[in-house]
Write an enzyme that holds these catalytic residues in place. Structure first.
Site, mmCIF file in Angstrom:
data_model
loop_
_atom_site.group_PDB
_atom_site.id
_atom_site.type_symbol
_atom_site.label_atom_id
_atom_site.label_comp_id
_atom_site.label_asym_id
_atom_site.label_seq_id
_atom_site.Cartn_x
_atom_site.Cartn_y
_atom_site.Cartn_z
ATOM 1 N N ILE A 70 0.835 -1.201 0.000
ATOM 2 C CA ILE A 70 0.000 0.000 0.000
ATOM 3 C C ILE A 70 0.876 1.261 0.000
ATOM 4 O O ILE A 70 0.620 2.217 -0.749
ATOM 5 C CB ILE A 70 -0.951 0.010 1.201
ATOM 6 C CG1 ILE A 70 -2.003 -1.105 1.071
ATOM 7 C CG2 ILE A 70 -1.620 1.372 1.362
ATOM 8 C CD1 ILE A 70 -3.008 -0.892 -0.020
ATOM 9 N N ALA A 76 2.368 1.667 -3.402
ATOM 10 C CA ALA A 76 1.360 2.065 -4.377
ATOM 11 C C ALA A 76 0.923 3.514 -4.184
ATOM 12 O O ALA A 76 0.679 4.240 -5.156
ATOM 13 C CB ALA A 76 0.146 1.141 -4.282
ATOM 14 N N GLU A 77 0.829 3.946 -2.942
ATOM 15 C CA GLU A 77 0.322 5.281 -2.654
ATOM 16 C C GLU A 77 1.357 6.378 -2.886
ATOM 17 O O GLU A 77 1.079 7.383 -3.539
ATOM 18 C CB GLU A 77 -0.171 5.355 -1.201
ATOM 19 C CG GLU A 77 -1.452 4.591 -0.938
ATOM 20 C CD GLU A 77 -2.671 5.257 -1.558
ATOM 21 O OE1 GLU A 77 -2.614 6.470 -1.843
ATOM 22 O OE2 GLU A 77 -3.677 4.558 -1.753
ATOM 23 N N SER A 78 2.550 6.215 -2.327
ATOM 24 C CA SER A 78 3.513 7.325 -2.336
ATOM 25 C C SER A 78 4.920 6.927 -2.752
ATOM 26 O O SER A 78 5.794 7.793 -2.792
ATOM 27 C CB SER A 78 3.592 7.941 -0.934
ATOM 28 O OG SER A 78 4.192 7.021 -0.025
ATOM 29 N N TYR A 116 -5.258 0.188 -9.685
ATOM 30 C CA TYR A 116 -4.661 0.239 -8.350
ATOM 31 C C TYR A 116 -4.782 -1.114 -7.651
ATOM 32 O O TYR A 116 -3.812 -1.624 -7.089
ATOM 33 C CB TYR A 116 -5.372 1.327 -7.548
ATOM 34 C CG TYR A 116 -4.932 1.477 -6.112
ATOM 35 C CD1 TYR A 116 -3.879 2.317 -5.772
ATOM 36 C CD2 TYR A 116 -5.585 0.803 -5.086
ATOM 37 C CE1 TYR A 116 -3.481 2.476 -4.455
ATOM 38 C CE2 TYR A 116 -5.198 0.948 -3.761
ATOM 39 C CZ TYR A 116 -4.154 1.786 -3.455
ATOM 40 O OH TYR A 116 -3.768 1.934 -2.139
#
Length: 313
Positions: free
Chosen positions: A205, A208-210, A295
């Protein structure tokens, strides 16, 4: 980034970080009698000022550069994640209100690991900062007619138009990109253990996010490593989302809540993390947003790869 909307996120972040210590306050948009517009931490005398955002944070001291580790993708998926149908195209091609994933950062953007892919479009710009009458101002144009101003600075910024794992052409192959097995080891292990979440999912996560950028900021206000919205941060006890430890604690607590709600199904939990649990409930599954489906697919790939790397340690 388009227009002033994107700059507002930068002004809020810069106002919060400029002092280098814990700060809080309000950002005002002030329109002068001459038609000029500026952004300030205080109301400007003689101008019509409107509060547009509040901030409360401290400058984050980044850890030593993380080492990276490449691993082959496992032969088969592990866990309860299901694979949605492959999709292509813009999120807007399916829904006119897909999740907002524009990511802003005052630090360097992550570089694509596979040059043969087309990287997400990078937008660059600059804002101008100065102090006058004890008030720090930020402007998207070169300040004029501000005699007596001091501490004039030009601050460059850059934005990625999509989150790291959301773009139709993200610039990397998620089956082969290098995994980050070193960053925030203690924080991730502690939160994963406390809330009973697989550490591989947490790293997936964050990646994937940052892409492990603790200063990431979206145009709608999602903040830090796990891109917590202010309301979500408050909901899970995070007072400073740019503090890596707090961000990971809050993000993992939220992730644990999503996994519990969706019976341990990573596909639905990831969809909820990206689009909101309400959207998953509304559509009784992964929402029909191209971005969310991309995503979900990529989080599943990353989680499997991180799980394999952790098992091999």
């Amino acid at each position: 980034m388009k227009g002033i909307q994107g700059l507002l996120a930068v002004f809020c972040a810069l106002a919060a970080m400029s002092a280098g210590q814990a700060v809080a306050g309000t950002v005002y948009r002030c329109d002068g009698a001459d038609g000029g517009r500026s952004y300030s931490s205080k109301r400007v005398s003689g101008a019509s000022c409107t509060p547009i955002s509040a901030y409360s944070t401290k400058r984050y001291k980044s850890p030593a550069p993380a080492s990276w580790m490449a691993t082959p993708a496992p032969a088969s998926a592990v866990g309860s994640a299901t694979t949605p149908a492959s999709v292509a195209g813009s999120p807007a091609s399916i829904n006119t209100s897909p999740p907002a994933t524009l990511m802003a950062s005052t630090s360097a953007a992550p570089q694509p690991a596979t040059p043969s892919y087309q990287a997400p479009r990078l937008v660059r710009g600059q804002v101008y900062s100065y102090i006058k009458d004890g008030v720090r101002h930020y402007s998207s144009k070169v300040p004029k007619g501000v005699s007596g101003a001091s501490a004039m600075r030009t601050i460059k910024y850059s934005f990625l138009e999509t989150c790291y794992a959301c773009g139709a052409k993200p610039g990397v192959n998620f089956g082969t990109l290098r995994l980050n097995m070193a960053a925030y080891n203690n924080e991730i292990a502690s939160a994963a253990r406390e809330y009973g979440v697989d550490e591989a999912i947490v790293r997936a996560i964050i990646h994937a996010e940052s892409a492990f950028n603790p200063n990431a900021l979206s145009r709608v206000g999602a903040q830090g490593l796990m891109q917590l919205m202010p309301a979500t941060a408050r909901r899970f006890g995070v007072s400073n989302a740019f503090d890596a430890g707090q961000n990971i604690q809050g993000g993992v607590k939220y992730l644990a809540w999503l996994l519990k709600r969706f019976d341990g199904n990573l596909t639905l939990a990831a969809a909820g993390y990206n689009a909101g649990e309400g959207a998953v409930a509304k559509y009784k599954g992964v929402p029909p947003y191209s971005e969310t489906r991309r995503y979900v697919e990529r989080v599943s790939v990353l989680a499997d790869r991180y799980r394999g790397s952790i098992a091999a340690k």
